[in-house]
Design an enzyme around this catalytic site. Sequence first.
Site, short mmCIF file in Angstrom:
data_model
loop_
_atom_site.label_atom_id
_atom_site.label_comp_id
_atom_site.label_asym_id
_atom_site.label_seq_id
_atom_site.Cartn_x
_atom_site.Cartn_y
_atom_site.Cartn_z
N GLU A 1 0.83 -1.21 0.00
CA GLU A 1 0.00 0.00 0.00
C GLU A 1 0.86 1.26 0.00
O GLU A 1 0.52 2.26 -0.62
CB GLU A 1 -0.94 0.01 1.22
CG GLU A 1 -2.00 -1.07 1.19
CD GLU A 1 -2.99 -0.87 0.06
OE1 GLU A 1 -2.60 -1.08 -1.11
OE2 GLU A 1 -4.15 -0.51 0.32
N THR B 1 -5.39 8.82 -6.05
CA THR B 1 -5.48 8.70 -4.59
C THR B 1 -4.76 9.88 -3.93
O THR B 1 -5.22 10.42 -2.93
CB THR B 1 -4.84 7.37 -4.13
OG1 THR B 1 -5.46 6.32 -4.87
CG2 THR B 1 -5.05 7.11 -2.66
P1 ADP Z 1 -6.99 1.21 -5.38
O1 ADP Z 1 -7.48 2.30 -4.44
O2 ADP Z 1 -8.09 0.65 -6.20
O3 ADP Z 1 -6.16 0.18 -4.68
P2 ADP Z 1 -4.74 2.75 -5.96
O4 ADP Z 1 -4.81 3.94 -6.84
O5 ADP Z 1 -4.59 2.92 -4.49
O6 ADP Z 1 -6.00 1.87 -6.34
O7 ADP Z 1 -3.51 1.80 -6.38
C1 ADP Z 1 -3.20 1.55 -7.66
C2 ADP Z 1 -1.74 1.94 -7.91
O8 ADP Z 1 -0.87 0.87 -7.54
C3 ADP Z 1 -1.51 2.19 -9.39
O9 ADP Z 1 -0.60 3.25 -9.51
C4 ADP Z 1 -0.87 0.89 -9.88
O10 ADP Z 1 -0.04 1.06 -11.00
C5 ADP Z 1 -0.08 0.45 -8.65
N1 ADP Z 1 0.11 -1.02 -8.61
C6 ADP Z 1 1.28 -1.68 -8.60
N2 ADP Z 1 1.08 -3.00 -8.54
C7 ADP Z 1 -0.24 -3.21 -8.52
C8 ADP Z 1 -1.07 -4.36 -8.46
N3 ADP Z 1 -0.56 -5.60 -8.42
N4 ADP Z 1 -2.39 -4.19 -8.42
C9 ADP Z 1 -2.92 -2.94 -8.46
N5 ADP Z 1 -2.20 -1.81 -8.52
C10 ADP Z 1 -0.87 -1.93 -8.54
#
Ligand code: ADP
Length: 309
Positions: free
Chosen positions: A128, A181
């Site tokens: 995260e 985010t």
């Molecule tokens: P959510 O709130 O849906 O989790 P976020 O915006 O917090 O989405 O997180 C997505 C971010 O994390 C993007 O920048 C994405 O490229 C990165 N990321 C890296 N690896 C992964 C993964 N395995 N799954 C999802 N997002 C990923």
Amino acid sequence: MNELTIFSPATIANISCGFDVLGLALDTVGDEMTIRKVSQKGVRITKIIGQNLPKETHKNVAGVAALALLAEIESNFGFEIEIDKRIKPGSGIGSSAASSAGAVWAINELLGKPFNPLDLVRFAMEGERLASGVAHADNVAPALFGGFTLVRSYEPLDIIKINTPSELFATVIHPQIEIKTSDARNILKTTVPLKDAIKQWGNVGGLISGLYTNDYELIGRSLEDYIIEPIRSILIPAFDKVKEESINTGALGCGISGSGPSIFALSKGKEIATKVAETMKLVYDKVGIEYDIHVSKVNTKGIKILEIK
Ligand code: ADP
């Protein structure tokens, strides 16, 4: 056991009144992942389908979370990770959390469970941190514990699994717009007027109490956010309309899922949750914004094994 295929659930963080501390797991939407024990040490992401995400271990949240776990144990093995990405990144339903939590949960199983769920939350939080810059636990905790979770404290980390009433269903609509985010965090104020704080902690207590006593009306009355929603909702087109119409249709309450743009509603029973989905769709059909929509029971188990090899 050398290989596990798992379902790692999407999650709704905040749940209106519990910014950064409350979350719940969904049942019908989540990533599928295969984690394989191999002789070559280290962690490799060997396959990603469904979304265009980095395969480099240090750039993918699954890799970063897995490395955080392996840094705390002597292992003679390495791990390969395949991700069938079904939760769109940036949707606000814990896309990054599902990958982080799924990776550490499966590796822990393959190693014979040396770590407890709280340790796994700690490792998944490193994923995260990569995704959003903040090592928050409100999505990874419900993915790993199942049901509703409360992060009572971050330092020291203290997570409590909360009772889930059996008829509680979530409806989630994901309008296809992008909210970063970081933007959703940057617009927040850093101080809270005491009168708003009082209303907010009253609602957190009310929600927890309602969940334990299966008091659906109390749950509904407590699903109000006086601090974050008034600011963040400005970023989500037709938010007020979706909320008003969902509650008119019978939802117990409605709010922003995580940092948005997804909007969630909680309802008593699948029938109302499905009607709420129709109502939400109508609003966005009129506005002309495309969407994904999910109706799901609250998932009390969290991550589930689909196949063992
Ligand atoms: P959510 O709130 O849906 O989790 P976020 O915006 O917090 O989405 O997180 C997505 C971010 O994390 C993007 O920048 C994405 O490229 C990165 N990321 C890296 N690896 C992964 C993964 N395995 N799954 C999802 N997002 C990923």
